[in-house]
Design an enzyme around this catalytic site. Structure first.
Site, PDB file in Angstrom:
ATOM      1  N   CYS A  50      -8.475  -5.737  -9.402  1.00  0.00           N
ATOM      2  CA  CYS A  50      -8.096  -4.703 -10.367  1.00  0.00           C
ATOM      3  C   CYS A  50      -7.631  -3.475  -9.588  1.00  0.00           C
ATOM      4  O   CYS A  50      -8.439  -2.776  -8.971  1.00  0.00           O
ATOM      5  CB  CYS A  50      -9.298  -4.377 -11.255  1.00  0.00           C
ATOM      6  SG  CYS A  50      -8.936  -3.269 -12.625  1.00  0.00           S
ATOM      7  N   CYS A  88       0.380   3.289   3.643  1.00  0.00           N
ATOM      8  CA  CYS A  88       0.875   2.801   4.943  1.00  0.00           C
ATOM      9  C   CYS A  88       1.937   1.718   4.833  1.00  0.00           C
ATOM     10  O   CYS A  88       2.530   1.337   5.837  1.00  0.00           O
ATOM     11  CB  CYS A  88      -0.293   2.283   5.782  1.00  0.00           C
ATOM     12  SG  CYS A  88      -1.035   0.750   5.151  1.00  0.00           S
ATOM     13  N   CYS A  91       0.853  -1.191   0.000  1.00  0.00           N
ATOM     14  CA  CYS A  91       0.000   0.000   0.000  1.00  0.00           C
ATOM     15  C   CYS A  91       0.887   1.238   0.000  1.00  0.00           C
ATOM     16  O   CYS A  91       1.808   1.352   0.815  1.00  0.00           O
ATOM     17  CB  CYS A  91      -0.902  -0.008   1.237  1.00  0.00           C
ATOM     18  SG  CYS A  91      -1.845   1.525   1.469  1.00  0.00           S
ATOM     19  N   CYS A 117      -5.178   1.236   6.548  1.00  0.00           N
ATOM     20  CA  CYS A 117      -5.334   2.694   6.514  1.00  0.00           C
ATOM     21  C   CYS A 117      -6.570   3.155   5.752  1.00  0.00           C
ATOM     22  O   CYS A 117      -6.878   4.349   5.739  1.00  0.00           O
ATOM     23  CB  CYS A 117      -4.094   3.343   5.905  1.00  0.00           C
ATOM     24  SG  CYS A 117      -3.840   2.946   4.154  1.00  0.00           S
ATOM     25  N   CYS A 164      -7.355  -0.844   1.592  1.00  0.00           N
ATOM     26  CA  CYS A 164      -6.354  -1.365   2.516  1.00  0.00           C
ATOM     27  C   CYS A 164      -6.988  -1.441   3.900  1.00  0.00           C
ATOM     28  O   CYS A 164      -7.570  -0.462   4.385  1.00  0.00           O
ATOM     29  CB  CYS A 164      -5.136  -0.441   2.533  1.00  0.00           C
ATOM     30  SG  CYS A 164      -3.907  -0.857   3.801  1.00  0.00           S
TER      31      CYS A 164
END
Length: 201
Positions: free
Chosen positions: A165, A96, A93, A145, A142
């Site tokens: 995707c 984070c 991510c 976060c 995510c």
């Protein structure tokens, strides 16, 4: 002419006005009619384990990264830097740093966005019903976060049949070589990097 146009548009408008809402009398989610300005993603209020201020994120992220992860934007197809990346490594991510995908899970879907058929950890994302643009999709974020990553579809390859995707702007990539180099000790006297047992993750 106006009557014919109205009759033609009525089914489209009816679909577009459907939005997912929580009923105060039930624990589930109900489809209700909403004004056009209210159309969007159906999500409950949630406190994420990792939080960042808007000021910090605007300084740390590029305008596209911020738009995608914080405003649920979408980058142009075939424009993302990770779309054609075939290097071995892990995807994290961008907000984070949470681990999300490995290169072994990546495949060419032809969609123009990085696509994966599985996750490193099934708990690394959260799924939310998305009724924007008059259609139903599954938004993925995510789980650490809350950053918007992309959408999940059921048209992927075996064995999962899933296609995650993902926007390139929501990801950072760490190559396998970089991960190996960072894992090697640097302060041990008389020990060469090649003799380390911690050379690879």
């Amino acid at each position: 002419m106006a009557v014919r146009l109205f009759r033609f548009m009525t089914p489209v408008v009816s679909v577009a006005l459907l939005q997912c809402r929580r009923s105060p009398r039930t624990t589930g989610q109900l489809l209700t009619l909403s004004p056009p300005t209210a159309i969007g993603t159906c999500r409950s209020k949630k406190t994420w384990p990792k939080t960042f201020t808007e000021e910090e994120l605007r300084k740390r992220l590029t305008p596209m990264e911020y738009h995608v992860t914080q405003e649920k934007g979408t980058e142009s197809a075939f424009a993302g830097k990770h779309t054609d990346n075939k290097e071995e490594g892990n995807y994290h991510c961008v907000v984070c740093g949470a681990s999300l995908f490995t290169s072994d899970m990546k495949f060419d879907s032809g969609s123009g966005w990085p696509s994966f058929f599985d996750l490193i950890n099934k708990d690394s994302i959260t799924k939310t019903d998305d009724f924007s643009y008059g259609m139903h999709r599954v938004e993925i974020n995510c789980s650490q976060c809350g950053a918007h990553l992309g959408h999940l579809f059921d048209d992927g390859p075996r064995p999962s049949r899933k296609r995650y995707c993902i926007n390139s702007a929501s990801l950072t990539f760490q190559s396998k070589d970089d991960a190996s180099n960072k894992a090697e000790p640097t302060g041990a006297a008389g020990q060469s990097p090649s003799s380390s047992k911690n050379g690879e993750l």
